[in-house]
Design a protein around this motif. Structure first.
Motif, PDB file in Angstrom:
ATOM      1  N   PHE A  14       0.941  -1.248   0.237  1.00  0.00           N
ATOM      2  CA  PHE A  14      -0.108   0.075  -0.252  1.00  0.00           C
ATOM      3  C   PHE A  14       0.806   1.394  -0.003  1.00  0.00           C
ATOM      4  O   PHE A  14       1.843   1.265   0.650  1.00  0.00           O
ATOM      5  CB  PHE A  14      -1.006   0.103   1.053  1.00  0.00           C
ATOM      6  N   TRP A  22      -9.407   4.635   0.806  1.00  0.00           N
ATOM      7  CA  TRP A  22      -9.169   4.485  -0.472  1.00  0.00           C
ATOM      8  C   TRP A  22      -8.689   2.839  -0.631  1.00  0.00           C
ATOM      9  O   TRP A  22      -8.852   2.084  -1.513  1.00  0.00           O
ATOM     10  CB  TRP A  22      -8.590   5.543  -1.350  1.00  0.00           C
ATOM     11  N   ARG A  25     -11.699   0.805   0.256  1.00  0.00           N
ATOM     12  CA  ARG A  25     -12.486   0.748  -1.046  1.00  0.00           C
ATOM     13  C   ARG A  25     -11.949   0.115  -2.289  1.00  0.00           C
ATOM     14  O   ARG A  25     -12.398  -0.873  -2.864  1.00  0.00           O
ATOM     15  CB  ARG A  25     -13.125   2.016  -1.421  1.00  0.00           C
ATOM     16  N   ASP A  26     -10.892   0.856  -2.754  1.00  0.00           N
ATOM     17  CA  ASP A  26     -10.471   0.507  -4.068  1.00  0.00           C
ATOM     18  C   ASP A  26      -9.420  -0.662  -3.965  1.00  0.00           C
ATOM     19  O   ASP A  26      -9.390  -1.493  -5.001  1.00  0.00           O
ATOM     20  CB  ASP A  26      -9.789   1.823  -4.647  1.00  0.00           C
ATOM     21  N   VAL A  27      -8.595  -0.933  -2.944  1.00  0.00           N
ATOM     22  CA  VAL A  27      -7.572  -1.946  -2.891  1.00  0.00           C
ATOM     23  C   VAL A  27      -8.205  -3.282  -2.340  1.00  0.00           C
ATOM     24  O   VAL A  27      -8.042  -4.355  -2.937  1.00  0.00           O
ATOM     25  CB  VAL A  27      -6.359  -1.367  -2.209  1.00  0.00           C
ATOM     26  N   GLY A  29     -11.495  -3.737  -1.318  1.00  0.00           N
ATOM     27  CA  GLY A  29     -12.794  -4.161  -1.899  1.00  0.00           C
ATOM     28  C   GLY A  29     -13.635  -4.009  -0.809  1.00  0.00           C
ATOM     29  O   GLY A  29     -15.074  -4.308  -0.835  1.00  0.00           O
ATOM     30  N   THR A  31     -16.229  -1.897   0.234  1.00  0.00           N
ATOM     31  CA  THR A  31     -16.889  -0.804  -0.434  1.00  0.00           C
ATOM     32  C   THR A  31     -18.112  -0.191   0.676  1.00  0.00           C
ATOM     33  O   THR A  31     -18.724   0.827   0.370  1.00  0.00           O
ATOM     34  CB  THR A  31     -17.465  -1.116  -1.718  1.00  0.00           C
TER      35      THR A  31
ATOM     36  N   GLY B 224     -23.653  -2.405   4.765  1.00  0.00           N
ATOM     37  CA  GLY B 224     -22.865  -1.735   3.865  1.00  0.00           C
ATOM     38  C   GLY B 224     -22.693  -2.519   2.562  1.00  0.00           C
ATOM     39  O   GLY B 224     -21.715  -2.253   1.650  1.00  0.00           O
ATOM     40  N   ASP B 231     -19.618   1.708  -5.717  1.00  0.00           N
ATOM     41  CA  ASP B 231     -19.215   0.670  -5.307  1.00  0.00           C
ATOM     42  C   ASP B 231     -18.827  -0.625  -6.054  1.00  0.00           C
ATOM     43  O   ASP B 231     -18.378  -1.484  -5.757  1.00  0.00           O
ATOM     44  CB  ASP B 231     -20.175   0.198  -4.111  1.00  0.00           C
ATOM     45  N   LYS B 233     -17.397  -3.152  -8.596  1.00  0.00           N
ATOM     46  CA  LYS B 233     -16.091  -4.039  -8.532  1.00  0.00           C
ATOM     47  C   LYS B 233     -16.326  -4.865  -9.639  1.00  0.00           C
ATOM     48  O   LYS B 233     -17.065  -5.947  -9.415  1.00  0.00           O
ATOM     49  CB  LYS B 233     -15.865  -4.490  -7.384  1.00  0.00           C
ATOM     50  N   TYR B 239      -9.756   3.511 -12.536  1.00  0.00           N
ATOM     51  CA  TYR B 239     -10.486   4.797 -11.972  1.00  0.00           C
ATOM     52  C   TYR B 239     -10.167   6.207 -12.718  1.00  0.00           C
ATOM     53  O   TYR B 239      -8.838   6.360 -12.989  1.00  0.00           O
ATOM     54  CB  TYR B 239     -10.104   4.872 -10.446  1.00  0.00           C
ATOM     55  N   ARG B 264       2.110   8.441  -8.408  1.00  0.00           N
ATOM     56  CA  ARG B 264       2.074   6.865  -8.208  1.00  0.00           C
ATOM     57  C   ARG B 264       0.597   6.506  -8.392  1.00  0.00           C
ATOM     58  O   ARG B 264      -0.191   6.967  -7.713  1.00  0.00           O
ATOM     59  CB  ARG B 264       2.395   6.615  -6.460  1.00  0.00           C
ATOM     60  N   ASN B 292      -5.099   3.627 -11.042  1.00  0.00           N
ATOM     61  CA  ASN B 292      -5.610   2.322 -10.457  1.00  0.00           C
ATOM     62  C   ASN B 292      -6.181   2.444  -9.057  1.00  0.00           C
ATOM     63  O   ASN B 292      -6.600   1.625  -8.361  1.00  0.00           O
ATOM     64  CB  ASN B 292      -4.218   1.617 -10.279  1.00  0.00           C
ATOM     65  N   SER B 293      -6.489   3.705  -8.583  1.00  0.00           N
ATOM     66  CA  SER B 293      -7.351   4.065  -7.432  1.00  0.00           C
ATOM     67  C   SER B 293      -7.860   5.300  -7.688  1.00  0.00           C
ATOM     68  O   SER B 293      -7.472   6.372  -8.475  1.00  0.00           O
ATOM     69  CB  SER B 293      -6.467   3.877  -6.136  1.00  0.00           C
ATOM     70  N   THR B 294      -9.168   5.584  -7.079  1.00  0.00           N
ATOM     71  CA  THR B 294      -9.916   6.850  -6.945  1.00  0.00           C
ATOM     72  C   THR B 294      -8.799   8.054  -6.473  1.00  0.00           C
ATOM     73  O   THR B 294      -8.875   8.864  -7.139  1.00  0.00           O
ATOM     74  CB  THR B 294     -11.051   6.914  -6.313  1.00  0.00           C
ATOM     75  N   TRP B 295      -8.236   7.491  -5.576  1.00  0.00           N
ATOM     76  CA  TRP B 295      -7.292   8.402  -4.917  1.00  0.00           C
ATOM     77  C   TRP B 295      -6.094   9.128  -5.647  1.00  0.00           C
ATOM     78  O   TRP B 295      -5.980  10.255  -5.907  1.00  0.00           O
ATOM     79  CB  TRP B 295      -6.712   7.954  -3.463  1.00  0.00           C
ATOM     80  N   LYS B 444     -14.036   3.734 -13.861  1.00  0.00           N
ATOM     81  CA  LYS B 444     -15.102   4.223 -13.242  1.00  0.00           C
ATOM     82  C   LYS B 444     -14.945   5.622 -12.911  1.00  0.00           C
ATOM     83  O   LYS B 444     -13.810   5.966 -12.308  1.00  0.00           O
ATOM     84  CB  LYS B 444     -15.093   3.645 -11.725  1.00  0.00           C
TER      85      LYS B 444
END
Ligand code: FES
Ligand code: FES
Lengths: 151, 741
Positions: A14, A22, A25-27, A29, A31, B224, B231, B233, B239, B264, B292-295, B444
């Motif tokens: 990470f 994130w 959520r994104d790594v 899952g 969510t 959740g 959400d 996947k 992203y 990154r 590869n991520s939203t962030w 996404k």
């Protein structure tokens, strides 16, 4: 890096600066934890880190190393599932998007203060926005949990 | 694939296609609410049992609209969009009622859009428009199950009774469950005829409708796992975030992505050329970062350096714009809108009263920021999105990319709030444009909260000027003149029973894009009409309740905007109920006040009234209590009605104190919840909701009733408490009072 989510370990490369939100959520899952503002203003992303409610959008994952993370996905298996039951009983959620955060924040409240007064409830919950306006029912549901515990 | 003429019975009703057997009813839902028949090739994967499912494969909801499985579980395909308003629970209740189903056995299936049906959710009409169809579907399935049971026992159908998913042979202990029967259904030749003629229950026999049924989606929400589009996947997902032109209709000149690409997780940076599809559907010029991520995508976006041609709109100055709008009210006649059938010019009158009310731009700020997932192929595409109108999504894609409708596959997700924002759904097209620009990546695309606020489709700025003529204490003419930023149109529901009602509208073009916002035109018109009538009542020394009632005769259907029949009796009933429950007329201590308001929501034929109590505490306005009465016809689920009213009241109080926007040089200056505030849990009033008893044969609209009566009753109460008239929103809780001395 290794993190501990809902009593399980997750190993990964990470980015330590990435907010926990994130990574969850994104790594990984998970969510159930939601993105609402990214700035600690809405509470949608609330999780517990070592039993403290934390805005996961504003805390880098590096901070959680060696600590216990709890998310909505694990709530069912804890005594605080009584909150989920009360949320169903009082029919709290509308769109539901803020509710993971509401519930986790409520868990955090009850962990530190098992018998909050109405004002303490309002104080503790005011960081969690609900655009659908489910506030009256959140208050009611929390009260039923508190009352039933006392009984 | 769909050939109505060559349809076989097996495709309309079947009992073999689900794992373990069961009964499936497929309906081709037409606007006319007539069951039709459709061919659909096959079901893929068996569905998981006994829980809500999100359908990601080929079967459309038409073919298996209603499934009764051999284990007794029942699946209802959702034909309307769930955004928190409870439609999934409401629609299922209607089917379950006629089906005589065990409510606990009902599950929801989120389905794909239904071809040839207007897949639009809005105007508080969902329950209303699907009422007949849902009932028929349930009743038809029940009739098949009962016939099957009768055959098993070799008796007449009228010797059988269906209750809670079980058929009983009357006078015996013999029973057969729906699950057992579903497998054995033999579809009769004349099924179409049976469907059309199937008898429906009398209202007095309802046992689910009218009760506080538990929501079908809340169990997923508290775990959740409610399937919001954000959400999603799926394998191969990337992203995306977009840096958009800060000013509407501006364009991208140049950009430097060297810093962004080095972040990154960032994989690609691609420019997006904006497009205007129609008045309410735009994609702005922008630069998309794929990561590869939203962030990482958000970080990359922040690191971009862009040069924009801001265009014309940057010159719109808020103060000047508002001033010009006020001037237009005086200078221009405006387009005339028919209200009354006959309007005479009023020349002989004693007095005239006229006031103008301002309703500002408003942000949606749905808790789930706008997002969509898309993948572009050359002649087809796939989109995952929460939308109030999948038809628009498909139409936009066809228009822009020329992909034929049948090759546009849309997966409809429930959303974290809609409130009108997810109506035009340009963001779905935008996501697809990103995918195309990125060479067909599955992306996404997610708005950050800042994007969601800055690039919101705002509620239009509106001025409403009401003018009446009075003779011998009675209103003998009423004109509403409106200036509105470029969206929608004046509703002109002038519902008080006075002669010579007329309306005129003037359109202006403001700085940005406009869209639907919960209660739409009823916000500004309800606010202005109900504050104005209060002013008139007091000017004529009349009690605000009694004055309103004098113009709302109990047995009158009044034509408003020449096409709606407003039932004045129902509005009167709501007003009386709210007033009685809130102790209207009781003397208050100084520093407190009560305000009253009533408003019809004609799109949904629903009627509302509210009484609000305010008090002044330490120089600050405190909204203490809102008592609201609603007449929404036959009530499917009173708890959902109450929920919608609570939400609507809180929504409106947010707008009263924190609404509006701030813009400069054509660009929205608000960015997140610190400067676009919304009401929080410690700021809400006590809320009491009362539902009017009535014998209406149908359920009418609910979702948009609360707003208009809340604005007006709060502002009228503030006047009662302080003597300060509010003609412009938003208001500051303290400042306005100080200003007043
Ligand atoms: S998303 Fe973290 S507080 Fe809003
Ligand atoms: S339930 Fe929709 S935002 Fe809280």
């Amino acid at each position: 890096m290794r993190i501990h989510v809902n009593d399980k370990d997750y190993e990964g490369d990470f980015d330590p600066n990435m907010p926990i939100l994130w990574v969850l959520r994104d790594v990984l899952g998970f969510t159930g934890t939601k993105y609402g503002c990214g700035k600690g203003l809405c509470g949608a992303c609330t999780i517990l880190v070592d039993d403290q409610p934390v805005r996961s959008c504003s805390v880098p994952v590096g901070f959680a190393e060696g600590k216990r993370i709890h998310t909505i996905e694990g709530l069912e298996n804890t005594p605080y599932r009584s909150l989920q039951m009360a949320w169903i009983k009082e029919q709290v959620p509308q769109c539901g998007y803020c509710q993971s955060g509401q519930l986790m924040n409520a868990v955090g409240l009850l962990k530190t203060n098992p018998n909050p007064t109405e004002n303490e409830i309002l104080d503790a919950m005011q960081g969690n926005i609900c655009r659908c306006g489910t506030y009256p029912r959140i208050i009611k549901a929390l009260k039923t949990v508190i009352e039933n515990k006392e009984a | 694939m769909k050939q109505k003429s060559m349809v076989s019975r097996r495709e309309f009703i079947r009992n073999t296609s689900i794992a373990g057997g069961g009964l499936i009813i497929g309906l081709h839902l037409l606007e006319s609410c007539v069951g039709e028949v459709i061919v659909n090739p096959k079901f893929k994967d068996p569905l998981p049992l006994s829980e809500n499912v999100f359908h990601q494969d080929g079967a459309t909801s038409i073919t298996d609209f209603l499934q009764i499985r051999s284990d007794g579980s029942i699946f209802v395909a959702l034909t309307k969009y769930e955004m928190g308003q409870g439609v999934s629970t409401g629609l299922s209740a209607i089917i379950a009622e006629e089906l005589e189903a065990d409510w606990s056995k009902i599950n929801i299936r989120y389905a794909e859009p239904i071809k040839d049906v207007a897949n639009i959710t809005g105007g508080s009409t969902s329950i209303l428009s699907h009422w007949d169809l849902m009932r028929k579907a349930g009743a038809f399935a029940k009739s098949l199950l009962m016939a099957t049971a009768a055959k098993e026992w070799s008796v007449y159908v009228d010797q059988c009774l269906a209750q809670k998913s079980v058929v009983q042979l009357l006078g015996t202990k013999k029973t057969l469950g729906y699950g057992q029967l579903a497998e054995k259904v033999v579809v009769p030749e004349n099924y179409r005829e049976l469907f059309d003629k199937v008898p429906l229950k009398y209202r007095s026999k309802f046992n689910l409708i009218g009760n506080r049924l538990k929501s079908k989606i809340i169990p997923d929400i508290v775990l959740g796992k409610h399937p919001y589009s954000i959400d999603l996947k799926i394998p191969g997902l990337k992203y995306a975030a977009i840096a958009r032109c800060p000013v509407f209709m501006g364009s991208l000149k140049n950009y430097d992505d060297s810093a962004a690409i080095n972040i990154r997780g960032v994989e690609k940076v691609v420019p997006i050329k904006g497009v205007v599809i129609d008045e309410a559907t735009h994609v702005r010029d922008g630069i998309a970062v794929i990561a590869n991520s939203t962030w990482a995508a958000f970080k990359g976006k922040e690191a971009l350096v862009a040069e924009w041609d801001l265009g014309e709109k940057k010159n719109i100055n808020p103060e000047r714009f508002e001033k010009e709008c006020y001037q237009l009210l005086e200078k221009e006649e405006g387009r005339q809108i028919l209200v009354d059938e006959v309007v005479h010019e009023v020349t002989d009158y004693d007095d005239t009263i006229s006031h103008t009310y301002e309703f500002p731009y408003q942000h949606h700020a749905c808790m789930e920021p706008l997002n969509a997932t898309a993948q572009y192929h050359v002649d087809s595409c796939e989109i995952w999105v929460g939308t109030q109108s999948s038809d628009k999504v498909i139409g936009n894609v066809e228009k822009h990319f020329g992909i034929p409708k049948e090759n546009v596959k849309v997966h409809c997700h429930p959303s974290g709030g809609g409130f009108g924002l997810r109506y035009s759904s340009a963001y779905a097209l935008e996501a697809l444009m990103v995918s195309e620009a990125a060479g067909g990546d599955l992306v996404k695309m997610c708005y950050s909260r800042e994007d969601d606020i800055k690039f919101d489709y705002l509620n239009p700025f509106e001025l409403n000027k009401h003018t009446i003529q009075i003779k011998e204490g009675r209103i003998i003419g009423w004109n509403l003149k409106n200036v509105m930023d470029n969206w929608g149109g004046l509703s002109a529901w002038l519902y008080y029973d006075v002669p010579n009602r007329s309306a005129n509208e003037i359109k202006v073009k403001g700085f940005t894009q406009m869209g639907a916002w919960r209660s739409v035109m009823a916000n500004a018109e309800g606010f202005s009409t109900e504050c104005f009538i209060d002013e008139v009542a007091l000017a004529l020394n009349r009690d605000p309740l009694e004055f309103r009632l004098s113009m709302l005769p109990a047995n009158k259907m009044l034509t408003v905007n020449h096409r709606f029949k407003c039932n004045l009796g129902r509005l009167r009933g709501a007003l009386l109920l709210a007033a009685r429950k809130a102790n209207w007329g009781v003397e208050l201590s100084s520093g407190s006040g009560k305000g009253i308001a009533a408003y019809p929501y004609m799109h949904g034929n629903g009627y509302g009234a509210a009484v609000t109590d305010v008090s002044i505490k330490d120089g600050t306005i405190s909204v203490d209590k809102v008592t609201l009465a609603i007449d929404c016809g036959l009530v499917v689920n009173p708890d959902l009605v109450i929920q919608q009213m609570e939400g609507g009241i809180i929504w409106a109080i947010s707008a009263i104190f924190y609404g509006g926007t701030d813009y400069k040089d054509g660009s929205v200056q608000r960015s997140n919840f610190h400067d676009n505030k919304v009401l929080r849990i410690n700021e809400i009033p006590e809320i009491e909701v009362h539902i009017c008893e009535n014998d209406e044969p149908k359920p009418w609209g609910v979702g948009e009733i609360a707003g208009p009566v809340t604005y007006a009753s709060v502002c009228n109460a503030i006047y009662a408490a302080t003597g300060k008239r509010i003609r412009k929103l938003p208001i500051d809780k303290e400042l306005k009072l100080r200003e007043n001395g």
